[in-house]
Design a protein around this motif. Structure first.
Motif, mmCIF file in Angstrom:
data_model
loop_
_atom_site.group_PDB
_atom_site.id
_atom_site.type_symbol
_atom_site.label_atom_id
_atom_site.label_comp_id
_atom_site.label_asym_id
_atom_site.label_seq_id
_atom_site.Cartn_x
_atom_site.Cartn_y
_atom_site.Cartn_z
ATOM 1 N N GLU A 71 6.837 5.767 -3.713
ATOM 2 C CA GLU A 71 5.726 6.351 -2.956
ATOM 3 C C GLU A 71 4.362 5.899 -3.476
ATOM 4 O O GLU A 71 3.334 6.156 -2.840
ATOM 5 N N ILE A 72 4.346 5.236 -4.630
ATOM 6 C CA ILE A 72 3.072 4.771 -5.193
ATOM 7 C C ILE A 72 2.530 3.642 -4.324
ATOM 8 O O ILE A 72 3.268 2.744 -3.916
ATOM 9 N N ASP A 73 1.233 3.699 -4.030
ATOM 10 C CA ASP A 73 0.620 2.673 -3.191
ATOM 11 C C ASP A 73 0.823 1.292 -3.797
ATOM 12 O O ASP A 73 0.772 1.131 -5.024
ATOM 13 N N GLN A 87 -6.731 1.841 -9.505
ATOM 14 C CA GLN A 87 -6.249 2.314 -8.205
ATOM 15 C C GLN A 87 -4.759 2.610 -8.244
ATOM 16 O O GLN A 87 -4.287 3.622 -7.721
ATOM 17 N N ARG A 88 -4.001 1.728 -8.885
ATOM 18 C CA ARG A 88 -2.535 1.871 -8.924
ATOM 19 C C ARG A 88 -2.147 3.129 -9.713
ATOM 20 O O ARG A 88 -1.278 3.892 -9.306
ATOM 21 N N SER A 91 -3.046 6.303 -7.867
ATOM 22 C CA SER A 91 -2.058 6.528 -6.807
ATOM 23 C C SER A 91 -0.806 7.173 -7.400
ATOM 24 O O SER A 91 -0.247 8.116 -6.819
ATOM 25 N N ARG A 94 -1.446 10.813 -7.883
ATOM 26 C CA ARG A 94 -1.360 11.594 -6.641
ATOM 27 C C ARG A 94 0.092 11.864 -6.272
ATOM 28 O O ARG A 94 0.441 12.956 -5.815
ATOM 29 N N VAL A 95 0.943 10.863 -6.475
ATOM 30 C CA VAL A 95 2.359 11.026 -6.165
ATOM 31 C C VAL A 95 2.979 12.090 -7.073
ATOM 32 O O VAL A 95 3.714 12.974 -6.603
ATOM 33 N N TYR A 119 7.518 -1.392 -11.223
ATOM 34 C CA TYR A 119 6.184 -0.780 -11.283
ATOM 35 C C TYR A 119 5.470 -1.170 -12.580
ATOM 36 O O TYR A 119 4.299 -1.572 -12.566
#
Length: 231
Positions: A71-73, A87-88, A91, A94-95, A119
């Motif tokens: 689900e990570i962008d 950014q990564r 993200s 947020r997940v 990842y």
């Protein structure tokens, strides 16, 4: 004569459906409530049906981590390495905030799955694409630790918030022996839901530490840092 309507077909059971159902169950009930039997009940199957898709509970947990990591962008394109890494990781945070149980499960895994390695490899690749040396990236990954997943292991567990009168008494008592701790505690911005400590803003503290690390790595890279090891 009217033909009888067909009964609605149940979606076929497969590994993806099992894992998504397990994630949803953990989100709703907590990871401690997750069991193969309860998951089977949620899916409307007998427990043995699950074992065609996951060999055991540990493999189920590995797969759940994979679902969360998925689900990570994806990495942003066209950004400098520092912005891309930031950014990564944000993200990922947020997940994990959507799946509060996931940090505990990630920490419990004995070895990373290919999805998890993908990842981590992508983060390391962003550093390397930015020109950071292998040695500096090595140390960067250690410094990030769990922060690369969007969470940190804090020094103290969060305690229930005291009422204002009790807090004032506590600060006075602290000030006598621990003046600097009391000074910091009194100045903190209040955030009732904080995980990092009473009076702290979780998101701000996370981003502050992340930016501190990334800025420090950028400076080391600009100055041509090399490791200094005793011979």
């Amino acid at each position: 004569m009217t033909q009888p309507m067909d009964a609605p077909r149940r979606s076929p059971l497969n590994r993806g459906r099992v894992l998504r159902a397990a994630v949803a169950l953990a989100d709703h009930c907590g990871i401690d409530a997750l069991s193969m039997r309860r998951l089977a009940d949620e899916l409307g199957v007998v427990p043995m049906a699950l074992y065609k898709h996951v060999a055991n509970k540990e493999q189920l947990l590995d797969g759940m981590v994979d679902v969360v990591a998925g689900e990570i962008d994806p990495p942003v394109t066209g950004a400098d390495w520092q912005a891309a890494v930031r950014q990564r990781i944000l993200s990922a945070r947020r997940v994990l905030l959507r799946h509060p149980w996931a940090s505990r499960v990630i920490e419990s895994r004995a070895s990373p799955t290919p999805v998890v390695l993908d990842y981590m490899n992508s983060l390391a690749g962003m550093f390397r694409a930015g020109g950071l040396s292998v040695d500096l990236v090595h140390h960067a990954m250690h410094a990030l630790g769990s922060r690369m997943w969007g969470f940190t292991q804090e020094l103290f567990s969060a305690a229930p918030a005291p009422d204002p009168q009790a807090r004032a008494v506590m600060l006075r008592e602290l000030a006598g022996r621990y003046p600097y701790i009391a000074e910091i505690a009194a100045a903190a911005t209040h955030d009732e839901g904080s995980l990092v400590g009473q009076g702290c803003d979780d998101q701000f503290e996370f981003e502050f530490a992340l930016d501190l690390l990334l800025d420090g790595l950028a400076r080391l890279h600009q100055h041509g840092w090399t490791p200094s090891r005793p011979k």
